[in-house]
Design a protein around this motif. Structure first.
Motif, PDB file in Angstrom:
ATOM      1  N   ALA A 122      25.553  42.367  -5.992  1.00  0.00           N
ATOM      2  CA  ALA A 122      26.610  42.111  -5.013  1.00  0.00           C
ATOM      3  C   ALA A 122      27.699  43.181  -5.127  1.00  0.00           C
ATOM      4  O   ALA A 122      28.010  43.667  -6.221  1.00  0.00           O
ATOM      5  CB  ALA A 122      27.207  40.726  -5.232  1.00  0.00           C
ATOM      6  N   MET A 123      28.293  43.530  -3.977  1.00  0.00           N
ATOM      7  CA  MET A 123      29.345  44.550  -3.934  1.00  0.00           C
ATOM      8  C   MET A 123      30.506  44.005  -3.100  1.00  0.00           C
ATOM      9  O   MET A 123      30.577  44.216  -1.888  1.00  0.00           O
ATOM     10  CB  MET A 123      28.806  45.853  -3.339  1.00  0.00           C
ATOM     11  N   PRO A 124      31.437  43.277  -3.728  1.00  0.00           N
ATOM     12  CA  PRO A 124      32.513  42.614  -2.984  1.00  0.00           C
ATOM     13  C   PRO A 124      33.385  43.555  -2.167  1.00  0.00           C
ATOM     14  O   PRO A 124      33.887  43.179  -1.118  1.00  0.00           O
ATOM     15  CB  PRO A 124      33.323  41.927  -4.089  1.00  0.00           C
ATOM     16  N   LEU A 125      33.597  44.779  -2.652  1.00  0.00           N
ATOM     17  CA  LEU A 125      34.456  45.702  -1.918  1.00  0.00           C
ATOM     18  C   LEU A 125      33.732  46.415  -0.790  1.00  0.00           C
ATOM     19  O   LEU A 125      34.361  47.107   0.002  1.00  0.00           O
ATOM     20  CB  LEU A 125      35.053  46.742  -2.879  1.00  0.00           C
ATOM     21  N   ALA A 126      32.431  46.261  -0.687  1.00  0.00           N
ATOM     22  CA  ALA A 126      31.656  46.869   0.396  1.00  0.00           C
ATOM     23  C   ALA A 126      30.611  45.878   0.880  1.00  0.00           C
ATOM     24  O   ALA A 126      29.411  46.066   0.668  1.00  0.00           O
ATOM     25  CB  ALA A 126      31.009  48.175  -0.076  1.00  0.00           C
ATOM     26  N   VAL A 149      30.195  56.194  -6.270  1.00  0.00           N
ATOM     27  CA  VAL A 149      31.526  56.102  -5.666  1.00  0.00           C
ATOM     28  C   VAL A 149      31.956  54.642  -5.532  1.00  0.00           C
ATOM     29  O   VAL A 149      33.117  54.298  -5.787  1.00  0.00           O
ATOM     30  CB  VAL A 149      31.538  56.802  -4.292  1.00  0.00           C
ATOM     31  N   LEU A 150      31.031  53.768  -5.149  1.00  0.00           N
ATOM     32  CA  LEU A 150      31.353  52.351  -4.975  1.00  0.00           C
ATOM     33  C   LEU A 150      31.324  51.577  -6.288  1.00  0.00           C
ATOM     34  O   LEU A 150      31.661  50.401  -6.307  1.00  0.00           O
ATOM     35  CB  LEU A 150      30.365  51.713  -3.990  1.00  0.00           C
ATOM     36  N   ARG A 151      30.885  52.248  -7.361  1.00  0.00           N
ATOM     37  CA  ARG A 151      30.761  51.605  -8.675  1.00  0.00           C
ATOM     38  C   ARG A 151      29.857  50.376  -8.599  1.00  0.00           C
ATOM     39  O   ARG A 151      30.128  49.336  -9.204  1.00  0.00           O
ATOM     40  CB  ARG A 151      32.135  51.233  -9.224  1.00  0.00           C
ATOM     41  N   GLY A 152      28.824  50.508  -7.820  1.00  0.00           N
ATOM     42  CA  GLY A 152      27.856  49.427  -7.698  1.00  0.00           C
ATOM     43  C   GLY A 152      26.828  49.498  -8.812  1.00  0.00           C
ATOM     44  O   GLY A 152      26.724  50.485  -9.549  1.00  0.00           O
ATOM     45  N   THR A 153      26.069  48.433  -8.938  1.00  0.00           N
ATOM     46  CA  THR A 153      25.017  48.364  -9.948  1.00  0.00           C
ATOM     47  C   THR A 153      23.718  47.918  -9.308  1.00  0.00           C
ATOM     48  O   THR A 153      23.703  47.244  -8.274  1.00  0.00           O
ATOM     49  CB  THR A 153      25.394  47.378 -11.070  1.00  0.00           C
ATOM     50  N   LEU A 154      22.637  48.306  -9.944  1.00  0.00           N
ATOM     51  CA  LEU A 154      21.309  47.954  -9.457  1.00  0.00           C
ATOM     52  C   LEU A 154      20.823  46.679 -10.123  1.00  0.00           C
ATOM     53  O   LEU A 154      20.906  46.528 -11.343  1.00  0.00           O
ATOM     54  CB  LEU A 154      20.333  49.091  -9.736  1.00  0.00           C
ATOM     55  N   THR A 205      40.932  49.490  -7.670  1.00  0.00           N
ATOM     56  CA  THR A 205      41.761  49.266  -6.490  1.00  0.00           C
ATOM     57  C   THR A 205      42.122  50.568  -5.801  1.00  0.00           C
ATOM     58  O   THR A 205      42.975  50.591  -4.920  1.00  0.00           O
ATOM     59  CB  THR A 205      43.044  48.533  -6.900  1.00  0.00           C
ATOM     60  N   ASN A 206      41.464  51.642  -6.213  1.00  0.00           N
ATOM     61  CA  ASN A 206      41.776  52.953  -5.639  1.00  0.00           C
ATOM     62  C   ASN A 206      40.742  53.396  -4.613  1.00  0.00           C
ATOM     63  O   ASN A 206      40.576  54.580  -4.357  1.00  0.00           O
ATOM     64  CB  ASN A 206      41.866  53.998  -6.761  1.00  0.00           C
ATOM     65  N   LEU A 207      40.037  52.440  -4.017  1.00  0.00           N
ATOM     66  CA  LEU A 207      39.025  52.754  -3.018  1.00  0.00           C
ATOM     67  C   LEU A 207      39.616  52.678  -1.620  1.00  0.00           C
ATOM     68  O   LEU A 207      40.262  51.689  -1.257  1.00  0.00           O
ATOM     69  CB  LEU A 207      37.845  51.788  -3.136  1.00  0.00           C
TER      70      LEU A 207
END
Length: 372
Positions: free
Chosen positions: A171-175, A116-121, A45-47
């Motif tokens: 999927a990247m819910p915050l972006a 930075v987005l903590r996304g995954t492939l 939640t610090n994005l």
């Protein structure tokens, strides 16, 4: 209740449906909220994000090219990356008209964006210091679906040349803008006309100082015109979106209340008929010395037991519905104790109210009138 089981079950059914609806309506949003909390906890939640605003004249105000290094100097900032919009299109083949973009944007991305987005492939690999210089592209999850790409190594027509698909993101819910984008390296984007100005800056800060960073972020990016920078917190937007999705809870609770009311009327009707059918029993008990209070207690207890039976069944059904729905959505099943205990308690109250009049009517019957 033992001698007339079918009538008892049918009488309790209405109560059970109402309680089941109320338990499910309370528990399903609680499960959704827990899933959201876990998701936000995992994503962080610090994005913070910063995007261009508008000038006084209403024109778009570009972010300075020095935005990323300037933000990196803020003490509590732990990570920062940026993307830039590229004025071109991406299509499955060069045979598809240029106007048919399927809503997919082309974005120049830094190599540290995924971290930075903590996304995954989902498949493949992300851009690195080598591949960002070549015609390689990483597709967001939605973009890959719209283009019909399900494997790495394929090619898409991007700009005026073929690009090789190096990876597909989860999927990247915050972006969500990344989900609908084709990501290429900044050097490769420069060959397509990218001017180097970022259009979105992603910032990670220490959790305890997120609001402090948010307060100075616009002035840090553009000291001359901080009002021309828009700063937002995607996690808040996601939480607000989920809250709007539960706006129908009041309606569902109302429907559950209606079902509960109908069930209560059913129990009351059953008890009134029971009093009429058992007049001789009431008269015999009164003749043998039973007081009005004892007769009233007998019928009131029967009404409460019928409703409690429906309440217990309703709670079990509500728990089953909630667990099944949570399982289909991959949520943790959450059952607020207030909903479970309250369901049984409400059923008992409904039973007491529904049985009050029949019980008093039974108690008012005189022995001679009942036996006659």
């Amino acid at each position: 209740m033992r001698t007339r089981p079918l009538r008892a079950i049918l009488s309790a059914l209405g109560i059970g449906i109402g309680i089941a609806a109320m338990v499910a309506v309370v528990s399903i949003p609680a499960s959704s909220q827990r899933a959201l909390a876990e998701q936000l906890s995992a994503l962080g939640t610090n994005l913070l994000t910063a995007a261009p605003g508008q000038t006084i004249m209403g024109d778009d105000a570009p972010l300075p090219m020095t935005a990323v290094p300037m933000i990196a100097r803020i003490g509590p900032v732990t990570d920062v990356s940026a993307t830039g919009s590229v004025e071109t299109t991406v299509r499955r083949t060069d045979r598809i008209p240029e106007a048919e973009t399927s809503g997919i944007s082309v974005i120049a991305a830094r190599t540290d964006l995924l971290a930075v987005l903590r996304g995954t492939l989902h498949k493949g690999r992300f851009l690195d210091q080598v591949t960002e210089n070549f015609p390689t592209v990483v597709l967001g999850s939605v973009a890959a679906t719209r283009l019909g790409i399900d494997r790495v190594g394929g090619k898409v027509w991007l700009g005026n040349r073929w690009f090789t698909v190096a990876g597909i993101l989860d999927a990247m819910p915050l972006a969500p803008e990344i989900e609908r984008a084709a990501l290429i390296g900044a050097p490769a984007a420069a060959e397509l006309g990218f001017d180097g100005h970022p259009t979105t800056v992603y910032v990670r800060a220490t959790e305890a100082q997120v609001e402090d960073v948010r307060a100075v972020l616009a002035a840090t990016i553009n000291p001359e015109a901080p009002l021309e920078v828009k700063v937002s917190r995607p996690s808040e937007a996601l939480a607000a979106k989920r809250l709007t999705e539960t706006s129908f809870n009041a309606l569902f609770l109302g429907l559950g209340g209606v079902a509960l009311l109908v069930g209560g009327v059913g129990v009351a009707n059953t008890m009134v008929i029971s009093v009429l059918e058992r007049r001789r029993e009431i008269g015999l008990r009164r003749a043998l010395g039973a007081s009005r209070r004892q007769v009233r207690g007998q019928f009131l207890a029967e009404s409460v037991l019928l409703s409690l039976l429906g309440g217990i069944v309703g709670v079990l059904v509500g728990v089953g519905v909630t667990a099944g729905y949570a399982l289909t959505r991959d949520w943790p099943a959450v059952f607020p104790p207030a909903a479970l205990l309250g369901g049984v308690g409400v059923a008992a109250v409904v039973g007491a109210l529904a049985g009050a009049y029949p019980a008093m009517r039974a108690a008012r019957l005189s022995p001679t009138e009942a036996l006659a």
